[in-house]
Design a protein around this motif. Structure first.
Motif, PDB file in Angstrom:
ATOM      1  N   GLN A  17      14.799  42.159  66.298  1.00  0.00           N
ATOM      2  CA  GLN A  17      15.341  41.258  65.275  1.00  0.00           C
ATOM      3  C   GLN A  17      14.288  40.300  64.698  1.00  0.00           C
TER       4      GLN A  17
ATOM      5  N   ASP B 298      13.463  40.107  60.784  1.00  0.00           N
ATOM      6  CA  ASP B 298      13.514  38.835  60.047  1.00  0.00           C
ATOM      7  C   ASP B 298      12.191  38.591  59.309  1.00  0.00           C
TER       8      ASP B 298
ATOM      9  N   ALA C 250      19.351  38.801  57.531  1.00  0.00           N
ATOM     10  CA  ALA C 250      18.497  38.180  58.543  1.00  0.00           C
ATOM     11  C   ALA C 250      19.382  37.545  59.604  1.00  0.00           C
ATOM     12  N   SER C 251      18.805  37.289  60.769  1.00  0.00           N
ATOM     13  CA  SER C 251      19.605  36.727  61.863  1.00  0.00           C
ATOM     14  C   SER C 251      19.959  35.266  61.606  1.00  0.00           C
ATOM     15  N   GLY C 252      19.238  34.635  60.711  1.00  0.00           N
ATOM     16  CA  GLY C 252      19.510  33.230  60.409  1.00  0.00           C
ATOM     17  C   GLY C 252      18.983  32.885  59.039  1.00  0.00           C
ATOM     18  N   PRO C 253      19.211  31.661  58.597  1.00  0.00           N
ATOM     19  CA  PRO C 253      18.722  31.266  57.266  1.00  0.00           C
ATOM     20  C   PRO C 253      17.200  31.183  57.247  1.00  0.00           C
ATOM     21  N   HIS C 254      16.634  31.440  56.091  1.00  0.00           N
ATOM     22  CA  HIS C 254      15.190  31.282  55.955  1.00  0.00           C
ATOM     23  C   HIS C 254      14.906  30.646  54.601  1.00  0.00           C
ATOM     24  N   SER C 255      13.754  30.009  54.514  1.00  0.00           N
ATOM     25  CA  SER C 255      13.425  29.319  53.264  1.00  0.00           C
ATOM     26  C   SER C 255      13.189  30.348  52.171  1.00  0.00           C
TER      27      SER C 255
END
Lengths: 175, 138
Positions: free
Chosen positions: A68, A72, A112-117
């Protein structure tokens, strides 16, 4: 010669085989005991037995995907370049094909596994913007190839390598 | 037979066939851009064949598959367009095969296959191929 005759048994006399009679003798006390129990007690025992056979109410969480972080990283790299190309799309229509490719690749990778900029990249001070675009595309192809080499899962490695090759094809056409 | 050896053997068989057919195609092509592209492709697949042979030997494979005396030639290679199409087919199959090697290998074997996948995907363009979304997968 005298023929042996097995003396008749009670069971045979009542039409039951010896085996059946034996079963009756064993089971009869159990049946009696069961009928002695109340209906509610029997249901409670049945429920308890059923509960033991059922699967646990909650399943343990799936183990984390070791790939993961790598996925990402690929998503962030592709998303950033795609956003950058979006800022020059009006002035440089040929980048539309690259944006479409990157969006298709993002779709393949999933979320993605989480938010990213969502920051975009600088195209630098290159006198020719398209030269800078080609350089950024080459960087992305190299990143995806590097991630393909590191992936635990073979299918993911193949996917990332194929994405890298797709970018190399575009760059070759643009050169 | 271990997984890596099996996939490398499959790759080697494909390289034997590619080298043979590309050699025939090159022999039927007069000088020009197509001839140059065929020459480059032939050299690439010959080197890939030799690299796979060497790698299999390193892995202890004492009887890697050898080349057949001859391979079936694709149809329609009497014209330049036919030769181009045949060469494109070879590169497309090679790209897919290198993808299999990427999926089935690790470490240096995978890194090599990633490079080969990209090289053959790009070389498809010199035989009339177009850029696609996922070379070797589509």
């Amino acid at each position: 010669m005298v023929a042996r005759v097995t003396p008749p048994t009670t069971a045979r006399a009542t039409g039951l085989s010896r085996r059946a009679a034996l079963r009756l003798s064993v089971l009869a006390p159990v049946a009696l005991a069961m009928t002695a129990c109340s209906a509610s007690e029997g249901r409670a025992r049945l429920d308890a037995a059923t509960d033991r056979l059922e699967a646990p109410k909650s399943t343990p969480p799936a183990p984390p995907n070791p790939d993961q972080p790598l996925v990402d990283e690929a998503i962030v790299a592709i998303d950033r370049l795609s956003a950058t190309l979006g800022t020059i799309r009006a002035q440089h229509p040929p980048v539309a094909d690259l944006i479409a490719l990157h969006q298709a690749h993002l779709k393949r990778l999933g979320p993605a596994s989480g938010p990213h900029s969502d920051g975009s990249l600088m195209l630098g001070g290159a006198p020719d913007v398209m030269t800078a675009v080609v350089a950024r595309e080459k960087d992305l192809a190299a990143t995806l190839a590097k991630l393909a080499a590191a992936a635990h899962d073979g299918d993911l490695a193949r996917l990332l390598a194929s994405m890298s090759a797709a970018i190399d094809q575009r760059v070759a056409v643009m050169a | 037979m271990s997984g890596p050896i099996k996939v490398l053997r499959t790759g080697l068989e494909a390289e034997h066939a590619a080298v043979y057919v590309l050699g025939v195609l090159a022999s039927r092509t007069s000088a020009g851009s197509l001839a140059s592209a065929l020459e480059e492709s032939f050299a690439f697949h010959r080197d890939a064949r030799d690299a796979l042979l060497a790698r299999l030997a390193e892995l202890g494979d004492t009887a890697p598959p050898g080349a057949a005396p001859a391979y079936e030639l694709p149809g329609g290679i009497g014209t330049e367009a036919g030769v181009r199409a045949a060469a494109l087919g070879i590169e497309q199959r090679a790209t897919a095969g290198y993808g299999d090697q990427v999926a089935a290998s690790t470490g240096p074997d995978r890194i090599r296959a990633i490079g080969w996948l990209s090289a053959t995907a790009v070389r498809q363009l010199s035989f009339g191929g177009s850029p696609i979304e996922l070379p070797g997968l589509a």
